[in-house]
Every structure is written in C-alpha cells, then in structure tokens.
Design a protein around this motif. Structure first.
Motif, PDB file in Angstrom:
ATOM      1  N   LEU A 145      -0.648  84.044  51.463  1.00  0.00           N
ATOM      2  CA  LEU A 145       0.514  82.582  51.806  1.00  0.00           C
ATOM      3  C   LEU A 145       1.448  82.500  50.490  1.00  0.00           C
ATOM      4  O   LEU A 145       1.280  82.751  49.808  1.00  0.00           O
ATOM      5  N   ASN A 146       3.344  82.081  51.029  1.00  0.00           N
ATOM      6  CA  ASN A 146       3.914  81.942  50.481  1.00  0.00           C
ATOM      7  C   ASN A 146       3.193  80.939  49.573  1.00  0.00           C
ATOM      8  O   ASN A 146       2.806  79.934  49.815  1.00  0.00           O
ATOM      9  N   ASP A 147       4.093  80.371  48.717  1.00  0.00           N
ATOM     10  CA  ASP A 147       4.234  78.917  47.769  1.00  0.00           C
ATOM     11  C   ASP A 147       4.540  77.561  48.781  1.00  0.00           C
ATOM     12  O   ASP A 147       3.416  77.385  48.230  1.00  0.00           O
ATOM     13  N   LEU A 148       5.549  78.121  49.380  1.00  0.00           N
ATOM     14  CA  LEU A 148       5.892  76.764  49.664  1.00  0.00           C
ATOM     15  C   LEU A 148       4.377  76.662  51.416  1.00  0.00           C
ATOM     16  O   LEU A 148       3.899  75.691  51.451  1.00  0.00           O
ATOM     17  N   GLN A 149       3.212  78.121  51.679  1.00  0.00           N
ATOM     18  CA  GLN A 149       2.887  76.723  53.002  1.00  0.00           C
ATOM     19  C   GLN A 149       1.581  77.299  52.037  1.00  0.00           C
ATOM     20  O   GLN A 149       0.980  76.494  52.709  1.00  0.00           O
ATOM     21  N   ARG A 150       1.941  77.771  50.878  1.00  0.00           N
ATOM     22  CA  ARG A 150      -0.122  76.614  50.020  1.00  0.00           C
ATOM     23  C   ARG A 150       0.392  75.220  49.657  1.00  0.00           C
ATOM     24  O   ARG A 150      -0.921  74.703  49.796  1.00  0.00           O
ATOM     25  N   PRO A 191      16.394  69.986  46.849  1.00  0.00           N
ATOM     26  CA  PRO A 191      15.671  70.168  45.760  1.00  0.00           C
ATOM     27  C   PRO A 191      14.972  69.663  46.476  1.00  0.00           C
ATOM     28  O   PRO A 191      13.070  69.020  46.173  1.00  0.00           O
ATOM     29  N   VAL A 192      14.927  68.335  47.195  1.00  0.00           N
ATOM     30  CA  VAL A 192      13.566  67.770  48.584  1.00  0.00           C
ATOM     31  C   VAL A 192      12.973  69.382  48.946  1.00  0.00           C
ATOM     32  O   VAL A 192      11.536  69.114  48.889  1.00  0.00           O
ATOM     33  N   LYS A 193      13.218  70.253  49.081  1.00  0.00           N
ATOM     34  CA  LYS A 193      12.430  70.832  49.654  1.00  0.00           C
ATOM     35  C   LYS A 193      11.925  71.978  48.860  1.00  0.00           C
ATOM     36  O   LYS A 193      10.634  71.959  49.484  1.00  0.00           O
ATOM     37  N   GLU A 194      11.896  72.098  47.772  1.00  0.00           N
ATOM     38  CA  GLU A 194      11.762  72.631  46.671  1.00  0.00           C
ATOM     39  C   GLU A 194      10.755  71.454  45.685  1.00  0.00           C
ATOM     40  O   GLU A 194       9.328  72.056  45.332  1.00  0.00           O
ATOM     41  N   ARG A 195      10.788  69.964  45.910  1.00  0.00           N
ATOM     42  CA  ARG A 195       9.744  69.774  45.073  1.00  0.00           C
ATOM     43  C   ARG A 195       9.263  68.248  45.418  1.00  0.00           C
ATOM     44  O   ARG A 195       8.394  67.671  45.363  1.00  0.00           O
ATOM     45  N   TYR A 196       9.499  68.481  47.049  1.00  0.00           N
ATOM     46  CA  TYR A 196       8.602  67.368  48.087  1.00  0.00           C
ATOM     47  C   TYR A 196       7.932  67.725  49.528  1.00  0.00           C
ATOM     48  O   TYR A 196       8.524  68.778  49.997  1.00  0.00           O
ATOM     49  N   TYR A 197       6.559  67.714  50.176  1.00  0.00           N
ATOM     50  CA  TYR A 197       6.207  67.707  51.411  1.00  0.00           C
ATOM     51  C   TYR A 197       5.172  66.827  51.581  1.00  0.00           C
ATOM     52  O   TYR A 197       4.039  66.220  50.720  1.00  0.00           O
ATOM     53  N   HIS A 198       5.594  66.267  52.919  1.00  0.00           N
ATOM     54  CA  HIS A 198       4.874  65.509  53.301  1.00  0.00           C
ATOM     55  C   HIS A 198       3.763  65.972  54.506  1.00  0.00           C
ATOM     56  O   HIS A 198       4.259  66.952  55.217  1.00  0.00           O
ATOM     57  N   PRO A 199       2.458  65.559  54.577  1.00  0.00           N
ATOM     58  CA  PRO A 199       1.940  66.466  55.529  1.00  0.00           C
ATOM     59  C   PRO A 199       2.091  66.326  57.285  1.00  0.00           C
ATOM     60  O   PRO A 199       1.808  66.669  57.910  1.00  0.00           O
ATOM     61  N   ASP A 200       2.781  64.994  56.750  1.00  0.00           N
ATOM     62  CA  ASP A 200       3.001  64.494  58.640  1.00  0.00           C
ATOM     63  C   ASP A 200       4.897  65.883  59.161  1.00  0.00           C
ATOM     64  O   ASP A 200       4.671  65.330  60.083  1.00  0.00           O
ATOM     65  N   GLN A 201       5.646  66.221  57.872  1.00  0.00           N
ATOM     66  CA  GLN A 201       6.535  66.739  58.528  1.00  0.00           C
ATOM     67  C   GLN A 201       6.402  68.299  59.652  1.00  0.00           C
ATOM     68  O   GLN A 201       7.349  68.527  60.112  1.00  0.00           O
TER      69      GLN A 201
END
Length: 462
Positions: A264-269, A406-416
């Motif tokens: 997987l790529n970084d975002l997918q991981r 900046p949000v895409k690079e530094r944040y993720y919520h499991p319900d997105q």
C-alpha cells in the motif's frame, strides 16, 4: 425476481459489454435502478443536444414513438424511407435478431444508400461510442437497409458562441467511424449470443467496485449491488482502483483486514491503521499548518454550471460559469460567522455582476480560505474574461489559502471513507452536520437545479 421478456436495445447491449449483472438487472429488474438528479439532468441535456443537431438536416422528419409503440415506429420508418423527398429521419426504428434500435439520425446519401449518425453531447470520441454505433449498424443492415457509412456527431469545444445565434455548423463536429464500426461487426454475433444466454439464466454474481464508475457516469444499480457492504469496505480505500481486484481475489473485504505485508502507499497505510484503531490520525504539525494568524478570515465557495450548449456570448461548450458565491466571515477570534451570498436569478450572464459583488464583499482584508483550488481556477478565468476587473481579482487571488493539502497530508478520520471532500470530512468530524437533510447536497446537483430554475419553463414559485 420475475423473469421478463428477453429483448435487447442499444443501451442494454452496451450495458452487457460492461457488466453482465447490469444487463440482467436492466432487463429483468429495471425498477431497482436509481437515477440521481445529476444523471437525469445529463440525459435531458443530451436530448436537447440531439434535437439541436437535427437542425443541420432541413426537411428531416422526427418519429415520435417510444418503446410502447414499436410496431408503429417500425412501420412509419419504412414509409418515410420509401419517400425520396425525405432527406433524413430522426429516431428511425429498426429490429433485427431481437435487438431494437432507434437511430439518432438516418441520413439519405446523395450517391445512394444511407448513413447512420449517432449524436453525443461529449467533446471527444470515447471508446464506448464504437460499440454504440456498431450495434446500430449491425441491426439496420440486418433489417435490410443499405447502410454504407456510420459516424458520430459531437460538440466542438472550441466553438465560441457570439451570443446572438447558435451556429450549428460550427457547434458540431462529424467524425466518420465506418472503419471501426465495420471491424466491430465480426464480434457482434458472438456478443449477442452471450448476452441472450445471460438473460435466460440466473442473475450473474458480479462484485461491485471502482469499475462501476467507468461507464456512462455511474451505474443506476449501485445501491442495489452495494447494499449490505461493510462500513469499511475496501472500495473506500484511497486510490482503491489500483489494488481492489487483488484484494477481492484474496478474499479481503474490509480495510482493517488488509495484511501488513500487502503493498500500500503511505496514505492507504494511514487509512488502514486509522480504521484498525478506530481513532483519527493527527499529525502534531497540523495545528500550526492550519492555525489562524490574523483576522478577519473569510471562507469562499463557488457554484458553477457547465452547459453543453453555450448560453452566453464568448463562451464555449462545457465552459465553467460561476453563478453563485457564498462567503462566511469571522471578524475576530471566537466571533460569530457572518454570511453573505450572491445568486444570479434572471438567467442572464452572471459573470460580471458576480465578480463585482464578490470584490465588494471581500474588500475587507484578511485571508480567504477555500477547499481545493476550484475557487482559484474560477477567479483566474474571471480575470481573463473581465480584463477591466483583472487587477482587483488578482489581488483577491493572492489572499487565497487552500486548506485541503495540509489536512490531507496530516489528518484522517476513520469515518471519511477514503474521501477528502468536505462532504465526507465534515460529517466525520461533526456528525450533526451531515449533508443528507439538504435538498441540494452538492455542486453536481446545484448546477442542473439552477439551469432549471432560470429556464422559461420553470414555475415562478420554484
């Protein structure tokens, strides 16, 4: 599921090339189809483009029949073809080997025989158009018509409307597809046999996924096919298309069960780890990256239309035209947002009035926040289209700040669910701000609704 009469049409034939289950459902369970307002608007606009194209064939006759009047349509088609004074037929009906087609334009050739012309509102020839024209060629020739050529009429996206009268000669481009269509004839008999076999059997088991988005703007059976899929289905992995088939082949259905050794790529991981933990990922740098350092602050949003048939002087097919802006301004830390908005209500060219009112609304200093570069691109276009306002628009553009990177690079919520659109992010952060209760839930709906609103046929109260 009730088994209905087996019959094929041009659209069902195309469905079958893409997905055997869609073919089956469109024949035996079409009531399960769900068409969003954007798809309905797309179909209505395609119909308008088709009617406009017929102006290039003066003296042509339109056949006003539908699928409930097939015998009458077939009979009337033959009557008109037998009249040498009729140069073209619109929606001519033919049936062969159980396949029914209505031809957009059947043109009488000066040297004898006929030409099939399919009208599309697209600005380019797409691969999916070849079988579309090919099945019409197969059926009409099989029905005994001397068809000698086949082509596609599409929109010329370089045509600039003068604002006075549409020049259909310039608006449309006709491309000859005869060579490709003739080549397609070799495989059509086998394809038809396969499709009739599908229709006479049990419903095919087809795993829904990213490929469902690739044909004709999305599948109307998506809800039917994805009902019961888990919350964290692998389809919601960012860039899922590249790994989806491999994951399905391994029997993996949810993001959290993707093995650590799977590439997987970084975002997918990051998404996988968030889903596993149930907690959001927050980079410590995020706070500084999105911190507000000065007030007042403004939040800007545009809504646009992209009419296939240009409406205003100096515009081309599918040119983005902003018709609405909204601005939320917070004057001081902890302050209450003040909302201002513009909406063109008279159906005229909104660009100048929109730009002038926006410049006035944002005359107060301070950064202007946006989500993606969409607003910036629209302002670049407005500056080009309104040269006298260009210096002021450029000053405004220099105040823009895009919050998405900046949000895409530094944040993720499991319900997105793998998406970084505001419509996915906001409800994940603030469940009480779900978009589902809004009558218009996105730009793909806003544009068509606006065009209907300003049309002469729209009731004033709407």
């Amino acid at each position: 599921m009730e088994r209905r009469h087996q019959t094929l049409s041009k659209s069902r034939f195309k469905d079958g090339l893409h997905c055997s289950k869609r073919l089956y459902l469109s024949t035996h369970a079409s009531d399960l189809a769900r068409y969003g307002s954007a798809v309905v608007a797309h179909l209505e606009e395609g119909k308008a483009v088709g009617e406009l194209a017929t102006q290039l064939f003066p003296g042509g006759v339109r056949l006003e029949y539908d699928y409930q009047q097939v015998p009458d349509a077939l009979r009337r088609t033959r009557e008109l073809m037998a009249d040498p004074l009729v140069p073209a037929l619109f929606e001519a009906a033919f049936r062969h080997e159980g396949v029914l087609v209505f031809v957009d334009i059947l043109k009488r050739r000066s040297g004898g025989g006929w030409e099939i012309l399919e009208v599309k509102k697209a600005g380019e020839v797409k691969d999916e158009y070849y079988p579309d024209v090919a099945i019409q060629y197969y059926v009409t020739r099989g029905a005994g018509v001397d068809v000698r050529s086949a082509g596609l009429m599409r929109l010329n996206t370089q045509y600039v409307y003068d604002g006075l009268k549409l020049d259909c000669e310039q608006l449309f481009v006709c491309q000859d597809l005869t060579e490709q269509v003739v080549e397609w004839q070799k495989q059509i008999p086998d394809l038809l046999r396969q499709q009739y076999a599908i229709l006479s059997g049990e419903m095919p088991l087809v795993e829904p996924g990213p490929r469902c988005e690739e044909w004709g703007g999305g599948c109307p059976y998506w809800e039917c096919c994805t009902e019961g899929k888990p919350k964290h289905w692998i389809y919601h992995l960012p860039n899922a298309k590249k790994v989806f088939a491999d994951l399905v082949a391994r029997g993996i259905e949810t993001v959290d069960t993707i093995p650590d050794e799977f590439s997987l790529n970084d975002l997918q991981r990051r998404v996988r780890e968030c889903v596993r933990s149930g907690a959001p990922f927050i980079d410590p740098v995020l706070k500084e990256a999105v911190s507000i350092k000065e007030y007042p602050i403004h939040y800007l949003d545009f809504e646009t239309i992209m009419p296939a048939i240009p409406l205003f002087a100096g515009t081309r097919p599918y040119q983005q035209i902003p018709f609405q802006w909204s601005v939320q301004t917070i004057g001081e830390k902890g302050g209450t947002p003040e909302e201002r908005a513009y909406l063109c209500k008279d159906g005229g060219d909104p660009r100048r009035e929109l730009a002038v009112s926006l410049l006035e609304a944002l005359r107060e200093p301070g950064p202007i926040y946006m989500w993606t570069h969409f607003e910036n691109t629209r302002l670049v276009e407005l500056a080009d289209q309104l040269p006298d306002l260009s210096p002021e628009i450029e000053k405004l553009r220099r105040r823009l700040v895009d919050l998405k990177p900046p949000v895409k690079e530094r944040y993720y919520h499991p319900d997105q669910k793998g998406s970084f659109s505001l419509k996915a992010l906001v409800p994940a952060l603030l469940p009480e701000m779900d978009y589902s209760d809004l009558e218009i839930q996105g730009g793909d709906q806003a544009g068509p609704v606006y065009l209907r609103m300003v049309s002469p046929e729209c009731p004033p109260e709407e």
